[in-house]
Design a protein around this motif. Structure first.
Motif, PDB file in Angstrom:
ATOM      1  N   TYR A 117       0.846  -1.195   0.000  1.00  0.00           N
ATOM      2  CA  TYR A 117       0.000   0.000   0.000  1.00  0.00           C
ATOM      3  C   TYR A 117       0.880   1.242   0.000  1.00  0.00           C
ATOM      4  O   TYR A 117       1.956   1.253   0.596  1.00  0.00           O
ATOM      5  CB  TYR A 117      -0.883   0.029   1.254  1.00  0.00           C
ATOM      6  CG  TYR A 117      -1.836  -1.126   1.332  1.00  0.00           C
ATOM      7  CD1 TYR A 117      -3.047  -1.085   0.648  1.00  0.00           C
ATOM      8  CD2 TYR A 117      -1.538  -2.255   2.074  1.00  0.00           C
ATOM      9  CE1 TYR A 117      -3.929  -2.150   0.708  1.00  0.00           C
ATOM     10  CE2 TYR A 117      -2.411  -3.325   2.136  1.00  0.00           C
ATOM     11  CZ  TYR A 117      -3.602  -3.265   1.457  1.00  0.00           C
ATOM     12  OH  TYR A 117      -4.470  -4.309   1.511  1.00  0.00           O
ATOM     13  N   PRO A 118       0.407   2.323  -0.638  1.00  0.00           N
ATOM     14  CA  PRO A 118       1.170   3.573  -0.566  1.00  0.00           C
ATOM     15  C   PRO A 118       1.224   4.072   0.872  1.00  0.00           C
ATOM     16  O   PRO A 118       0.359   3.751   1.687  1.00  0.00           O
ATOM     17  CB  PRO A 118       0.391   4.539  -1.459  1.00  0.00           C
ATOM     18  CG  PRO A 118      -0.902   3.891  -1.761  1.00  0.00           C
ATOM     19  CD  PRO A 118      -0.807   2.449  -1.412  1.00  0.00           C
ATOM     20  N   LYS A 119       2.260   4.847   1.176  1.00  0.00           N
ATOM     21  CA  LYS A 119       2.392   5.350   2.543  1.00  0.00           C
ATOM     22  C   LYS A 119       2.404   6.869   2.562  1.00  0.00           C
ATOM     23  O   LYS A 119       2.714   7.523   1.579  1.00  0.00           O
ATOM     24  CB  LYS A 119       3.648   4.806   3.206  1.00  0.00           C
ATOM     25  CG  LYS A 119       4.935   5.351   2.646  1.00  0.00           C
ATOM     26  CD  LYS A 119       6.123   4.823   3.417  1.00  0.00           C
ATOM     27  CE  LYS A 119       7.400   5.429   2.870  1.00  0.00           C
ATOM     28  NZ  LYS A 119       8.542   5.076   3.672  1.00  0.00           N
ATOM     29  N   LEU A 139       2.551   6.130   7.502  1.00  0.00           N
ATOM     30  CA  LEU A 139       1.166   5.751   7.739  1.00  0.00           C
ATOM     31  C   LEU A 139       0.599   5.141   6.465  1.00  0.00           C
ATOM     32  O   LEU A 139       0.755   5.692   5.381  1.00  0.00           O
ATOM     33  CB  LEU A 139       0.400   7.018   8.123  1.00  0.00           C
ATOM     34  CG  LEU A 139      -1.049   6.975   8.516  1.00  0.00           C
ATOM     35  CD1 LEU A 139      -1.282   6.081   9.719  1.00  0.00           C
ATOM     36  CD2 LEU A 139      -1.527   8.397   8.836  1.00  0.00           C
ATOM     37  N   THR A 140      -0.035   3.960   6.598  1.00  0.00           N
ATOM     38  CA  THR A 140      -0.737   3.329   5.485  1.00  0.00           C
ATOM     39  C   THR A 140      -2.142   2.975   5.966  1.00  0.00           C
ATOM     40  O   THR A 140      -2.450   3.146   7.148  1.00  0.00           O
ATOM     41  CB  THR A 140      -0.045   2.036   5.000  1.00  0.00           C
ATOM     42  OG1 THR A 140      -0.256   0.990   5.950  1.00  0.00           O
ATOM     43  CG2 THR A 140       1.450   2.247   4.758  1.00  0.00           C
ATOM     44  N   VAL A 141      -2.958   2.426   5.084  1.00  0.00           N
ATOM     45  CA  VAL A 141      -4.298   2.008   5.498  1.00  0.00           C
ATOM     46  C   VAL A 141      -4.241   0.727   6.323  1.00  0.00           C
ATOM     47  O   VAL A 141      -5.246   0.312   6.888  1.00  0.00           O
ATOM     48  CB  VAL A 141      -5.260   1.838   4.297  1.00  0.00           C
ATOM     49  CG1 VAL A 141      -5.509   3.167   3.617  1.00  0.00           C
ATOM     50  CG2 VAL A 141      -4.749   0.794   3.329  1.00  0.00           C
ATOM     51  N   LEU A 160      -8.430   7.889   5.474  1.00  0.00           N
ATOM     52  CA  LEU A 160      -6.980   7.707   5.503  1.00  0.00           C
ATOM     53  C   LEU A 160      -6.446   7.478   4.093  1.00  0.00           C
ATOM     54  O   LEU A 160      -5.452   8.094   3.687  1.00  0.00           O
ATOM     55  CB  LEU A 160      -6.624   6.547   6.425  1.00  0.00           C
ATOM     56  CG  LEU A 160      -5.147   6.228   6.587  1.00  0.00           C
ATOM     57  CD1 LEU A 160      -4.347   7.444   7.017  1.00  0.00           C
ATOM     58  CD2 LEU A 160      -4.982   5.100   7.601  1.00  0.00           C
ATOM     59  N   GLY A 161      -7.110   6.633   3.330  1.00  0.00           N
ATOM     60  CA  GLY A 161      -6.701   6.396   1.940  1.00  0.00           C
ATOM     61  C   GLY A 161      -6.744   7.670   1.117  1.00  0.00           C
ATOM     62  O   GLY A 161      -5.856   7.933   0.307  1.00  0.00           O
ATOM     63  N   HIS A 162      -7.776   8.494   1.350  1.00  0.00           N
ATOM     64  CA  HIS A 162      -7.903   9.772   0.639  1.00  0.00           C
ATOM     65  C   HIS A 162      -6.741  10.709   1.001  1.00  0.00           C
ATOM     66  O   HIS A 162      -6.147  11.341   0.129  1.00  0.00           O
ATOM     67  CB  HIS A 162      -9.246  10.422   0.967  1.00  0.00           C
ATOM     68  CG  HIS A 162      -9.494  11.700   0.257  1.00  0.00           C
ATOM     69  ND1 HIS A 162      -9.719  11.775  -1.097  1.00  0.00           N
ATOM     70  CD2 HIS A 162      -9.547  12.978   0.722  1.00  0.00           C
ATOM     71  CE1 HIS A 162      -9.888  13.033  -1.440  1.00  0.00           C
ATOM     72  NE2 HIS A 162      -9.789  13.785  -0.357  1.00  0.00           N
ATOM     73  N   TYR A 199      -1.629  13.428  -0.545  1.00  0.00           N
ATOM     74  CA  TYR A 199      -0.211  13.675  -0.293  1.00  0.00           C
ATOM     75  C   TYR A 199       0.640  13.120  -1.433  1.00  0.00           C
ATOM     76  O   TYR A 199       1.564  13.781  -1.895  1.00  0.00           O
ATOM     77  CB  TYR A 199       0.202  13.043   1.037  1.00  0.00           C
ATOM     78  CG  TYR A 199       1.677  13.183   1.300  1.00  0.00           C
ATOM     79  CD1 TYR A 199       2.223  14.401   1.698  1.00  0.00           C
ATOM     80  CD2 TYR A 199       2.539  12.108   1.116  1.00  0.00           C
ATOM     81  CE1 TYR A 199       3.576  14.539   1.923  1.00  0.00           C
ATOM     82  CE2 TYR A 199       3.896  12.250   1.337  1.00  0.00           C
ATOM     83  CZ  TYR A 199       4.412  13.454   1.733  1.00  0.00           C
ATOM     84  OH  TYR A 199       5.748  13.587   1.939  1.00  0.00           O
ATOM     85  N   SER A 200       0.308  11.923  -1.912  1.00  0.00           N
ATOM     86  CA  SER A 200       1.062  11.318  -3.005  1.00  0.00           C
ATOM     87  C   SER A 200       0.979  12.185  -4.259  1.00  0.00           C
ATOM     88  O   SER A 200       1.966  12.371  -4.961  1.00  0.00           O
ATOM     89  CB  SER A 200       0.544   9.911  -3.312  1.00  0.00           C
ATOM     90  OG  SER A 200       0.752   9.069  -2.205  1.00  0.00           O
TER      91      SER A 200
END
Length: 118
Positions: free
Chosen positions: A10-12, A35-37, A103-105, A110-111
């Motif tokens: 997962y992206p962080k 932080l990831t999901v 959190l995913g949003h 940020y990405s």
């Protein structure tokens, strides 16, 4: 030659947000570093017990999220200041769909900002 390091599933998000861990012994405060999901690595000098399941509050800018996490690992006993950040890794064992989506949003936003700056 293949890279032997495990790729992250997962992206962080590497932003720093206040974090509070409620343990049977009291409250531990720190700051997120990754932080990831699925979990969080955070800087905190409190010594928590590996395997312990705790309520965790992460103060994202718009609205805090609350999860239940299990302390998967800690480097507080072995870190070296010139190479490491003292902290712990929690994996989420319970997170609401709403908090996971928020959190995913936040991670996506940020990405996207990092890609634009690059």
């Amino acid at each position: 030659m293949a890279d032997s390091r495990k790729k992250r599933a997962y992206p962080k998000l590497s932003e720093r947000y206040p974090i509070t861990v409620l343990t049977p012994g009291g409250e531990a405060n720190g700051e997120t570093r990754s932080l990831t999901v699925e979990g969080v690595f955070f800087h905190c000098l409190e010594r928590l017990k590996e395997g312990e399941v705790c309520h965790v509050k992460i103060d994202l800018p718009e609205k805090p999220i609350e999860v239940t996490g299990r302390l998967a690992w800690s480097n507080l006993e072995s870190f070296t200041p010139e190479h490491d950040i003292p902290g712990m890794g929690f994996c989420f064992v319970k997170i609401s769909d709403e908090d996971r989506d928020r959190l995913g949003h936040a991670i996506d936003i940020y990405s996207d900002k990092k890609r634009i700056r690059a």
